[in-house]
Design an enzyme around this catalytic site. Sequence first.
Site, PDB file in Angstrom:
ATOM      1  N   GLY A  88       4.738 -17.402  17.254  1.00  0.00           N
ATOM      2  CA  GLY A  88       4.214 -16.192  16.621  1.00  0.00           C
ATOM      3  C   GLY A  88       2.681 -16.173  16.640  1.00  0.00           C
ATOM      4  O   GLY A  88       2.026 -17.088  17.162  1.00  0.00           O
ATOM      5  N   ASP A 132      17.342 -20.858  14.806  1.00  0.00           N
ATOM      6  CA  ASP A 132      17.153 -20.049  13.603  1.00  0.00           C
ATOM      7  C   ASP A 132      17.164 -20.979  12.389  1.00  0.00           C
ATOM      8  O   ASP A 132      18.139 -21.710  12.180  1.00  0.00           O
ATOM      9  CB  ASP A 132      18.281 -19.015  13.501  1.00  0.00           C
ATOM     10  CG  ASP A 132      17.978 -17.960  12.458  1.00  0.00           C
ATOM     11  OD1 ASP A 132      17.351 -18.295  11.420  1.00  0.00           O
ATOM     12  OD2 ASP A 132      18.343 -16.798  12.687  1.00  0.00           O
ATOM     13  N   PHE A 152       5.493 -21.268   9.253  1.00  0.00           N
ATOM     14  CA  PHE A 152       5.098 -19.867   9.455  1.00  0.00           C
ATOM     15  C   PHE A 152       6.305 -18.933   9.518  1.00  0.00           C
ATOM     16  O   PHE A 152       6.179 -17.744   9.251  1.00  0.00           O
ATOM     17  CB  PHE A 152       4.356 -19.707  10.799  1.00  0.00           C
ATOM     18  CG  PHE A 152       3.033 -20.390  10.862  1.00  0.00           C
ATOM     19  CD1 PHE A 152       1.915 -19.826  10.269  1.00  0.00           C
ATOM     20  CD2 PHE A 152       2.880 -21.593  11.544  1.00  0.00           C
ATOM     21  CE1 PHE A 152       0.679 -20.445  10.335  1.00  0.00           C
ATOM     22  CE2 PHE A 152       1.647 -22.226  11.622  1.00  0.00           C
ATOM     23  CZ  PHE A 152       0.547 -21.652  11.013  1.00  0.00           C
ATOM     24  N   LYS A 192       7.908 -10.344   8.443  1.00  0.00           N
ATOM     25  CA  LYS A 192       6.644  -9.997   7.763  1.00  0.00           C
ATOM     26  C   LYS A 192       6.324  -8.499   7.665  1.00  0.00           C
ATOM     27  O   LYS A 192       5.218  -8.140   7.261  1.00  0.00           O
ATOM     28  CB  LYS A 192       5.484 -10.711   8.457  1.00  0.00           C
ATOM     29  CG  LYS A 192       5.257 -10.258   9.887  1.00  0.00           C
ATOM     30  CD  LYS A 192       3.870 -10.627  10.398  1.00  0.00           C
ATOM     31  CE  LYS A 192       3.669 -10.133  11.811  1.00  0.00           C
ATOM     32  NZ  LYS A 192       2.372 -10.390  12.366  1.00  0.00           N
ATOM     33  N   SER A 196       0.358 -15.456   1.000  1.00  0.00           N
ATOM     34  CA  SER A 196      -0.382 -14.223   1.278  1.00  0.00           C
ATOM     35  C   SER A 196      -1.122 -13.752   0.045  1.00  0.00           C
ATOM     36  O   SER A 196      -0.640 -13.925  -1.091  1.00  0.00           O
ATOM     37  CB  SER A 196       0.639 -13.162   1.704  1.00  0.00           C
ATOM     38  OG  SER A 196       0.054 -11.891   1.756  1.00  0.00           O
ATOM     39  N   THR A 253      -1.132 -10.965  -0.849  1.00  0.00           N
ATOM     40  CA  THR A 253      -0.289  -9.917  -1.426  1.00  0.00           C
ATOM     41  C   THR A 253       0.241 -10.330  -2.803  1.00  0.00           C
ATOM     42  O   THR A 253       0.570  -9.471  -3.628  1.00  0.00           O
ATOM     43  CB  THR A 253       0.852  -9.548  -0.445  1.00  0.00           C
ATOM     44  OG1 THR A 253       1.483  -8.361  -0.888  1.00  0.00           O
ATOM     45  CG2 THR A 253       1.895 -10.634  -0.317  1.00  0.00           C
ATOM     46  N   TYR A 294       9.105  -8.106   0.685  1.00  0.00           N
ATOM     47  CA  TYR A 294       8.347  -9.101   1.460  1.00  0.00           C
ATOM     48  C   TYR A 294       7.413  -9.882   0.539  1.00  0.00           C
ATOM     49  O   TYR A 294       7.399 -11.124   0.528  1.00  0.00           O
ATOM     50  CB  TYR A 294       7.535  -8.426   2.583  1.00  0.00           C
ATOM     51  CG  TYR A 294       6.502  -9.362   3.170  1.00  0.00           C
ATOM     52  CD1 TYR A 294       6.890 -10.365   4.057  1.00  0.00           C
ATOM     53  CD2 TYR A 294       5.154  -9.291   2.792  1.00  0.00           C
ATOM     54  CE1 TYR A 294       5.962 -11.266   4.560  1.00  0.00           C
ATOM     55  CE2 TYR A 294       4.229 -10.183   3.293  1.00  0.00           C
ATOM     56  CZ  TYR A 294       4.627 -11.163   4.175  1.00  0.00           C
ATOM     57  OH  TYR A 294       3.697 -12.062   4.660  1.00  0.00           O
ATOM     58  N   LYS A 350       7.211 -14.116  -0.858  1.00  0.00           N
ATOM     59  CA  LYS A 350       6.074 -15.065  -0.883  1.00  0.00           C
ATOM     60  C   LYS A 350       5.908 -15.653  -2.288  1.00  0.00           C
ATOM     61  O   LYS A 350       5.644 -16.838  -2.457  1.00  0.00           O
ATOM     62  CB  LYS A 350       4.784 -14.375  -0.424  1.00  0.00           C
ATOM     63  CG  LYS A 350       4.786 -13.974   1.051  1.00  0.00           C
ATOM     64  CD  LYS A 350       4.867 -15.173   1.975  1.00  0.00           C
ATOM     65  CE  LYS A 350       5.081 -14.802   3.419  1.00  0.00           C
ATOM     66  NZ  LYS A 350       5.436 -15.906   4.289  1.00  0.00           N
ATOM     67  N   PHE A 390      -5.738 -13.911   3.548  1.00  0.00           N
ATOM     68  CA  PHE A 390      -6.106 -12.512   3.359  1.00  0.00           C
ATOM     69  C   PHE A 390      -5.657 -11.773   4.639  1.00  0.00           C
ATOM     70  O   PHE A 390      -4.511 -11.925   5.029  1.00  0.00           O
ATOM     71  CB  PHE A 390      -7.584 -12.403   2.935  1.00  0.00           C
ATOM     72  CG  PHE A 390      -7.702 -12.784   1.462  1.00  0.00           C
ATOM     73  CD1 PHE A 390      -7.516 -14.104   1.049  1.00  0.00           C
ATOM     74  CD2 PHE A 390      -7.851 -11.823   0.489  1.00  0.00           C
ATOM     75  CE1 PHE A 390      -7.497 -14.450  -0.305  1.00  0.00           C
ATOM     76  CE2 PHE A 390      -7.847 -12.159  -0.865  1.00  0.00           C
ATOM     77  CZ  PHE A 390      -7.668 -13.472  -1.257  1.00  0.00           C
ATOM     78  N   ARG A 401      -1.611   5.404   1.663  1.00  0.00           N
ATOM     79  CA  ARG A 401      -0.318   4.845   2.060  1.00  0.00           C
ATOM     80  C   ARG A 401       0.352   4.253   0.814  1.00  0.00           C
ATOM     81  O   ARG A 401      -0.292   3.510   0.056  1.00  0.00           O
ATOM     82  CB  ARG A 401      -0.562   3.760   3.120  1.00  0.00           C
ATOM     83  CG  ARG A 401       0.688   3.161   3.712  1.00  0.00           C
ATOM     84  CD  ARG A 401       0.364   2.282   4.906  1.00  0.00           C
ATOM     85  NE  ARG A 401      -0.303   1.040   4.528  1.00  0.00           N
ATOM     86  CZ  ARG A 401      -0.643   0.073   5.390  1.00  0.00           C
ATOM     87  NH1 ARG A 401      -0.406   0.225   6.674  1.00  0.00           N
ATOM     88  NH2 ARG A 401      -1.242  -1.024   4.969  1.00  0.00           N
TER      89      ARG A 401
END
Length: 341
Positions: free
Chosen positions: A11, A59, A82, A86, A124, A126, A149, A153, A178, A295
Amino acid sequence: MGKILVTGGTGYIGAHTVVELHREGYEVLIVDNLSNSNIKILDQLQLITGKRFDFVQMDLQDIKAVRQLAKLHHNITGIIHFAASKAVGESVQEPLKYYHNNLGGLLNLLTVFDKEINFVFSSSCTVYGQPDRLPVTEKDPVKSAESPYGNTKQIAEEILRDAAQANVNLNVVCLRYFNPVGAIDSALIGELPLGVPANLVPYITQSAIGKRGPIVVHGNDYDTADGSAVRDYIHVVDLAKAHVSAIKRLEKKAAKERYEIFNIGTGKGYSVLEVIAAFKKTTQQKLDYKIGPRRAGDIAKIYGDVTKAEQVLGWKAKLGIEEMMASAWKWEKYVKANPFE
Ligand code: NAD
Ligand code: WQD
């Protein structure tokens, strides 16, 4: 030096981290189910490093496959995890996919790798939602998640905290990224978004190359200097290096706590309009934009306090917005000339 297992290593951020680990002399094993990446990334990694990395397509939700992996590679001393889904919007439509994938994979890894292990987790910013004060520090509260999502996290951090408390063999660093952007200087790897990019910088580069229409700025009525939303953009190469610093810290057993959290950003905020201006200035490309509505779920403004990463991890971002824009653009041109599909 032990072997580092990089999950999600084909990724975007994983591949950049594989390069940095290799440069620091680490042996790397990549696993990925290729749900959001391309097998050709292994060729690209070979072009960059001269090394064909060991790769297992699997997987992480399949615990038997994880057990088999651990059996075959008993010299794994560190895991950089990772692998996750996402896409924030998709997580609202398909929450169970996100809970299964992002938490199931983590639980399987922790269940199987229950001996001495150093674990670095992709968290994240977030988790902070809209912080009450800026720059946001690791001590500031985690806010109720805006999306499934984001919730994965938060829950993953709690799982890791509890698991590290209960298992003296488990040492954890959570890196709260970030906004990762840009690509390696050679532009041989970069971000490969599926379909229309939801993220700002891939949309900018695809628009500039003619693959998309004008960029829509999601809102210019926020309480910021120019009205557009502010984020802390971090060059993916700097971000990749933070993972090497984290692994080294864990190896040195330098931490007092077996569970640590670090903000990984530049500490500087840029508005959407400033990013667009920086792209145009750096690349000298024409870029049309329109102002659209806000948004749903977006916050107005966030940037990180990165003092802890500097002082404790010994890591600091070196690359600025110009390098971010220039490398993202170089990568977009590379993908046009060398399509991955
Ligand atoms: P990415 O989609 O490019 O990489 C994730 C990789 O994991 C992909 O190659 C995908 O195929 C793989 N994967 C997913 N589920 C898997 C599974 N069950 N088993 C094996 N492989 C699996 O994403 P990225 O941008 O490189 O993000 C890496 C990590 O960083 C993710 O955990 C993401 O949530 C986190 N993160 C990303 C950002 C960002 O903006 N890119 C910001 C903060 C945190
Ligand atoms: C940045 C700014 C948009 C596209 C997301 C996830 C977050 C983290 C990083 C994983 C915002 C604006 C964007 C466009 C725009 N990922 N924008 N026009 O939303 O800060 O974070 O990626 O953990 O969890 O939510 O990043 O790049 O989508 O947006 O105006 O076409 O650009 O509204 O203000 P975001 P982004």
